[in-house]
Design an enzyme around this catalytic site. Sequence first.
Site: not given
Length: 287
Positions: A95, A170, A238
């Site tokens: 990701t 995502k 993150k």
Amino acid sequence: MKIGFIGTGVMGTGIIENLLKSDADVNVYNRTKAHAQQVLDHGAKWAASPRELAENSDLVLTMVGYPQDVEDVYFGDDGLFKAAHRGQYFVDMTTSKPSLAKKIFDHGQELGVHVLDAPVSGGDVGAKNGTLTVMVGGKQADFEKLQPVFQQFSSSATYFGPAGAGQNTKMANQIMIAGTMTGMTEMLVYAKKAGLDLPMVCQTLQSGAAENFSLGTYGPRILRDDYTPGFFAKHFLKDLRIALEEADEMGLDLPATKQEKQLYEQLVDDRKLGNDGTQALIKLWWH
């Protein structure tokens, strides 16, 4: 097809195990070789660097921690592109940033390498059971070519558009998950304060309109005081930071996601619990 895989963390290990069960020829690289021992014991072969992996693979899948790790794996002095060859396939399942996915794709185009961004959702359970959801960006023909590979570790693989589209999908997924994680956490805090039977509450809510993956997967772990990572809290933070950076570039204000990022910052940056699973968010209240 010889498959190379970089990243033998919680998710990568599950994916590699499923590839091996399908009798795939898999070479692996990880910064710490000891973390790859499980898959090496089950038949994977070791490569000493990303460059060496690229030299001996038709397809390379990568799943590492942060965008900088992706940069290093692909563009570093011993990176994949140093030994890339025409007709090869590179698929980044980390990701990461949509802009980085486009950069990798563009460089691959110059070298005749097929590049896809293909982040996944489903956590450690999905990786282990081969039921991940894969979100793909790049060229549709390349996606279709690799469908048989995706099927070995996923229950769903969907093409969303050009390079970066998988990463944007995502980000949408992580925005949704952030809401279910905070909802589950505050629900448990409330139910506990009200003196309710928590296992019964979780079971009841999961059978009604409040049903969701976070509650079904992480609720029971919290009740067992189990904070081992199905997905690291530091990696989720993150992801939320990337999502909000992308939203800012689009001119979007996402106040709920901003609040969720702040909560995970308290957990990861202030409480230093980034190596716990995302369900450790409850520790802001209970511990």
